[in-house]
Write a protein that holds these residues in place. Sequence first.
Motif, mmCIF file in Angstrom:
data_model
loop_
_atom_site.group_PDB
_atom_site.id
_atom_site.type_symbol
_atom_site.label_atom_id
_atom_site.label_comp_id
_atom_site.label_asym_id
_atom_site.label_seq_id
_atom_site.Cartn_x
_atom_site.Cartn_y
_atom_site.Cartn_z
ATOM 1 N N LEU A 103 0.673 -1.591 -0.032
ATOM 2 C CA LEU A 103 -0.357 -0.553 0.177
ATOM 3 C C LEU A 103 0.685 1.270 0.080
ATOM 4 C CD1 LEU A 103 -2.975 1.332 -0.109
ATOM 5 C CD2 LEU A 103 -2.321 1.288 3.111
ATOM 6 N N LEU A 104 2.087 1.273 1.000
ATOM 7 C CA LEU A 104 3.068 2.392 0.816
ATOM 8 C C LEU A 104 3.848 1.937 0.176
ATOM 9 C CD1 LEU A 104 2.454 2.565 4.713
ATOM 10 C CD2 LEU A 104 1.991 4.372 2.813
ATOM 11 N N LEU A 105 4.588 1.427 -0.644
ATOM 12 C CA LEU A 105 5.603 1.386 -1.223
ATOM 13 C C LEU A 105 5.209 1.536 -2.910
ATOM 14 C CD1 LEU A 105 7.110 -1.423 0.399
ATOM 15 C CD2 LEU A 105 7.938 0.400 0.626
ATOM 16 N N CYS A 106 3.847 1.031 -3.040
ATOM 17 C CA CYS A 106 3.716 0.617 -4.994
ATOM 18 C C CYS A 106 4.277 2.480 -5.205
ATOM 19 C CB CYS A 106 1.612 1.343 -4.676
ATOM 20 S SG CYS A 106 1.031 1.720 -6.556
ATOM 21 N N ARG A 107 4.695 1.712 -6.482
ATOM 22 C CA ARG A 107 5.277 3.239 -7.436
ATOM 23 C C ARG A 107 4.420 3.707 -8.727
ATOM 24 N NH1 ARG A 107 9.256 4.910 -4.369
ATOM 25 N NH2 ARG A 107 9.892 5.744 -6.314
ATOM 26 N N GLU A 108 2.628 3.530 -8.098
ATOM 27 C CA GLU A 108 1.935 4.230 -9.446
ATOM 28 C C GLU A 108 2.404 5.372 -8.696
ATOM 29 O OE1 GLU A 108 -1.131 5.568 -10.921
ATOM 30 O OE2 GLU A 108 -0.946 5.606 -8.691
ATOM 31 N N ILE A 109 2.213 6.587 -10.655
ATOM 32 C CA ILE A 109 2.240 7.784 -10.318
ATOM 33 C C ILE A 109 1.645 8.383 -9.303
ATOM 34 C CG2 ILE A 109 0.875 8.111 -12.508
ATOM 35 C CD1 ILE A 109 3.733 10.162 -10.657
ATOM 36 N N GLY A 110 -0.236 8.380 -9.108
ATOM 37 C CA GLY A 110 -0.754 9.212 -8.249
ATOM 38 C C GLY A 110 -0.458 8.199 -7.120
ATOM 39 N N ARG A 111 -0.789 7.336 -7.235
ATOM 40 C CA ARG A 111 -0.525 6.933 -5.171
ATOM 41 C C ARG A 111 0.681 8.130 -4.673
ATOM 42 N NH1 ARG A 111 -1.059 1.384 -2.900
ATOM 43 N NH2 ARG A 111 -2.509 0.635 -4.423
ATOM 44 N N ILE A 112 2.278 7.665 -5.875
ATOM 45 C CA ILE A 112 3.445 8.683 -5.527
ATOM 46 C C ILE A 112 2.740 10.118 -4.812
ATOM 47 C CG2 ILE A 112 5.977 9.384 -5.461
ATOM 48 C CD1 ILE A 112 6.096 6.519 -7.267
ATOM 49 N N LYS A 113 2.028 10.787 -5.671
ATOM 50 C CA LYS A 113 1.580 12.178 -5.555
ATOM 51 C C LYS A 113 0.803 12.029 -4.141
ATOM 52 C CE LYS A 113 1.860 13.463 -10.147
ATOM 53 N NZ LYS A 113 0.676 13.739 -11.324
ATOM 54 N N CYS A 114 0.007 10.825 -4.275
ATOM 55 C CA CYS A 114 -0.821 11.162 -2.488
ATOM 56 C C CYS A 114 0.133 11.106 -1.716
ATOM 57 C CB CYS A 114 -1.558 9.711 -2.953
ATOM 58 S SG CYS A 114 -2.912 9.888 -1.186
ATOM 59 N N LEU A 115 0.631 10.439 -1.543
ATOM 60 C CA LEU A 115 1.642 9.645 -0.688
ATOM 61 C C LEU A 115 2.675 11.355 -0.372
ATOM 62 C CD1 LEU A 115 2.552 7.602 1.839
ATOM 63 C CD2 LEU A 115 4.340 6.924 -0.228
ATOM 64 N N THR A 116 2.780 11.415 -1.151
ATOM 65 C CA THR A 116 3.894 12.788 -1.390
ATOM 66 C C THR A 116 3.313 14.097 -0.297
ATOM 67 O OG1 THR A 116 5.158 11.722 -2.806
ATOM 68 C CG2 THR A 116 4.845 14.964 -2.134
ATOM 69 N N LEU A 117 2.404 14.527 -0.920
ATOM 70 C CA LEU A 117 0.533 15.057 -0.725
ATOM 71 C C LEU A 117 0.807 14.926 1.489
ATOM 72 C CD1 LEU A 117 -0.929 17.539 -1.105
ATOM 73 C CD2 LEU A 117 -2.266 16.354 -1.505
ATOM 74 N N LEU A 118 0.001 13.664 1.455
ATOM 75 C CA LEU A 118 0.140 13.473 3.235
ATOM 76 C C LEU A 118 1.376 13.775 3.812
ATOM 77 C CD1 LEU A 118 -2.217 10.703 2.348
ATOM 78 C CD2 LEU A 118 -3.060 12.956 3.124
ATOM 79 N N ILE A 119 2.185 13.363 3.521
ATOM 80 C CA ILE A 119 3.941 13.739 4.086
ATOM 81 C C ILE A 119 3.868 15.192 4.309
ATOM 82 C CG2 ILE A 119 6.381 13.172 4.583
ATOM 83 C CD1 ILE A 119 5.930 10.724 3.014
#
Length: 279
Positions: A103-119
């Motif tokens: 869930l947190l390691l996925c490299r899909e671009i949308g997932r990365i953008k989401c995680l980056t925003l939340l961090i």
Amino acid sequence: MIIEHLKCTSDSDSTLRYYAHKQEAKSLFARLDILLPEAFEEVAWKTLHKTLHSIPKMFQLFAGKQVYGVSAVLGNLSKQKEFAHLGDRCPNCSTCKETTRHLLLCREIGRIKCLTLLIRQVSQWMRTVDTAPELSTLISEYLFTRGSLFRDNLPIQIPQQYTDFIRSQDKIGWNRMMEGMLSKELLLMDSIDVLGPSCKISQLEWVQTLMRKLLEATHGVWIYRNITVHNKVAGFIATKKKEQLLKDIETQIELGGEGLADHDKWMLEVDLELIESSS
């Protein structure tokens, strides 16, 4: 009564239950490969225990499922007959088996953008409450680099007062940190190394709030994942259904209308290009 080298003088029942459950969890975490015993002892469990009991029950349930790896990810769902057709691949990157860890390691671009925003929101909170600047920077960099910052031999200078914390947190790991498991070293440091002069909350409150915000960030990624899975038009499940429907329609068109029940003859008149944008 002495429990873990501490004298218990009041409310011994609840204290005894807490430490008994802690020992049980330590054994279980080791058996399930969640945390090794050495790493387990680095976590500020008492503070995390209080934090979890201060949040809504449903949020507690999410946290438990995430840590134990039993949430409704496709790696788990696909084991059930009714969901087997969905497969066990991640619905976003389609390359890895979907687990709670992924869930947190996925490299899909949308997932990365989401995680980056939340961090980034977690980092912004640390600055807003006047966290000690060097600590705020260290934690932010550790989160943004998914814990790799201090393991890739990069020229990062760690101030002396934070070396024990970084060493301890790295034993726990980045994934577990995102699930609220912070090092007990944060509570052992001098207050001036954690909080700035204008900070309005205590060191304990700061650690508890950081734990909660990290859990909220992980939950935010889970929400993103669920939206991409369950969206009625473009979601993963809807897409799977459309793919099957397209196959059925194309097969029937090739066979022609003979033998097709009256209530299924609509299949011969469907514009296949419209299915992709429909719900």
